[in-house]
Enzyme design. Structure first.
Site, mmCIF file in Angstrom:
data_model
loop_
_atom_site.group_PDB
_atom_site.id
_atom_site.type_symbol
_atom_site.label_atom_id
_atom_site.label_comp_id
_atom_site.label_asym_id
_atom_site.label_seq_id
_atom_site.Cartn_x
_atom_site.Cartn_y
_atom_site.Cartn_z
ATOM 1 N N ASP A 64 0.802 -1.217 0.000
ATOM 2 C CA ASP A 64 0.000 0.000 0.000
ATOM 3 C C ASP A 64 0.838 1.272 0.000
ATOM 4 O O ASP A 64 0.305 2.362 -0.227
ATOM 5 C CB ASP A 64 -0.947 0.025 1.211
ATOM 6 C CG ASP A 64 -2.087 -0.971 1.058
ATOM 7 O OD1 ASP A 64 -2.549 -1.172 -0.073
ATOM 8 O OD2 ASP A 64 -2.501 -1.552 2.077
ATOM 9 N N ASP A 126 -4.671 -6.284 -6.091
ATOM 10 C CA ASP A 126 -4.567 -4.837 -5.879
ATOM 11 C C ASP A 126 -3.133 -4.338 -6.091
ATOM 12 O O ASP A 126 -2.902 -3.186 -6.469
ATOM 13 C CB ASP A 126 -4.987 -4.443 -4.452
ATOM 14 C CG ASP A 126 -6.094 -5.282 -3.873
ATOM 15 O OD1 ASP A 126 -6.225 -6.459 -4.262
ATOM 16 O OD2 ASP A 126 -6.821 -4.785 -3.007
HETATM 17 N N1 GLY Z 1 -6.719 -2.365 -1.822
HETATM 18 C C1 GLY Z 1 -7.753 -2.654 -0.926
HETATM 19 C C2 GLY Z 1 -9.094 -2.641 -1.530
HETATM 20 O O1 GLY Z 1 -9.264 -2.539 -2.730
HETATM 21 O O2 GLY Z 1 -10.037 -2.723 -0.767
#
Ligand code: GLY
Length: 349
Positions: A64, A126
């Site tokens: 993240d 993600d």
């Molecule tokens: N990257 C976390 C989500 O999409 O909830």
């Protein structure tokens, strides 16, 4: 930083600057500056950007770092060229690269899940988005190996993260030592075998971006495959249910954030696709998604101060269901700006 407004609340819920969503608010402010050229937005954007925790001072590094520091500092550098921003982005890229396992060929997305879930090396779909940070750094004075890491991650993901119909697993678990794929599972989707809407959106966006950065044709054709299954399975208003396989459909919650991410991605994809018919199709789909998001059914208007309603964050955990969520607003604004830019370009031709 503002993160969400639950459907039964009128006010933002704020999170501290370690949260994975902390970069979206500064990113929105940078986009507002880009769209208006009004300096009140750039000075607010700068103030919030500098409140984020720089790499090295963070606790608990995970993938993240890209969402947090590239949407904020990255947009800031793109629009102002400030060297102090660049330094942070380059450091962020080096931090992200430390999570790469060459044996597996991907980044370890969630280090805490190694112990918590017993997922030795885990990669989530993600994570595709955060490869942009590595590509950027490699082109702006960072180590060239950052680009190789990003390409390898995308290639490995292309091989292991998708079912035969090109729907994505949320998480793929690998053996750390042999690099072998152990299994595909979910964390935020309905089931291990289901198509979690935002996960598929991250895939569409991620492979489109990988093509932009590398011009490798395999990424372009893959982006189309993952987009096509998503488009084929959409409901008629083109805003997905939070998971395409939730048996509660049509009474399941929607995910406007997935629609915003996809609209933005399809606008970019339509500019790359050589087949004219297909390019027009992607563009029309994106515009229809933005029109629906901009209707009274999805825009927040007088209901609250977000841009959009009806996103779903983490359904299995029971959080952020049918809420306004900051990343939906970020990608909605990004998509609108992309549309505006491409319309202007078309008019000038
Ligand atoms: N990257 C976390 C989500 O999409 O909830």
């Amino acid at each position: 930083m503002p993160r969400n407004i639950d459907y039964d609340r009128g006010e933002w819920r704020y999170v501290d600057n370690h949260d994975w969503c902390a970069g979206f608010w500064p990113g929105i402010l940078w986009y507002l500056y880009e769209g208006t050229q009004d300096r009140k937005w750039s000075s607010a954007a700068d103030r919030f950007t500098r409140q984020l925790v720089p790499p090295g001072k963070q606790t608990g590094l995970d993938h993240d770092v890209g969402f947090v520091l590239f949407n904020s500092y990255g947009n800031g550098y793109r629009l102002t060229g400030r060297s102090a921003y660049k330094k942070v982005i380059l450091q962020a890229a080096d931090s992200l690269a430390t999570l790469f396992n060459p044996k597996v060929g991907t980044i370890l997305s969630w280090p805490p899940m190694v112990k918590k879930m017993g997922w030795p090396h885990n990669t989530i779909i993600d994570n595709m988005i955060n490869l942009e940070l590595l590509f950027w750094a490699a082109k702006h004075g960072g180590n060239r190996s950052l680009c190789h890491i990003a390409v390898k991650h995308a290639e490995t993901t292309m091989q292991n993260h998708f079912r035969p119909d090109y729907s994505a697993y949320h998480v793929v678990v690998y053996d750390t030592v042999s690099g072998r794929k152990i299994k595909g599972v979910t964390h935020q989707g309905y089931a291990d075998s289901s198509m979690w809407a935002r996960g598929q959106s991250w895939a569409i966006y991620g492979f489109t971006m990988c093509y932009r950065e590398t011009h490798k044709s395999e990424f372009l054709s893959f982006a189309q495959k993952v987009a096509d299954i998503y488009l084929k399975r959409l409901p008629t208003d083109r805003i997905p249910y939070w998971d395409f396989n939730d048996p509660a459909i049509p009474n399941a919650p929607r995910d406007a954030s997935a629609a915003a991410v996809t609209a933005s991605a399809l606008l970019e994809l339509s500019g790359f696709v050589h087949n004219k018919v297909k390019a027009v199709y992607y563009r029309k789909q994106a515009i229809a998604m933005l029109a629906e998001l901009s209707s009274a059914r999805y825009q927040s208007r007088d209901i609250n101060s977000a841009f959009l309603l009806h996103s779903t964050g983490h359904h299995p955990a029971g959080t952020e269901i049918d809420a306004s969520i900051i990343y939906a607003d970020y990608y909605y604004l990004e998509a609108l700006l992309r549309l505006q830019k491409s319309e202007k370009k078309k008019r000038n031709l």
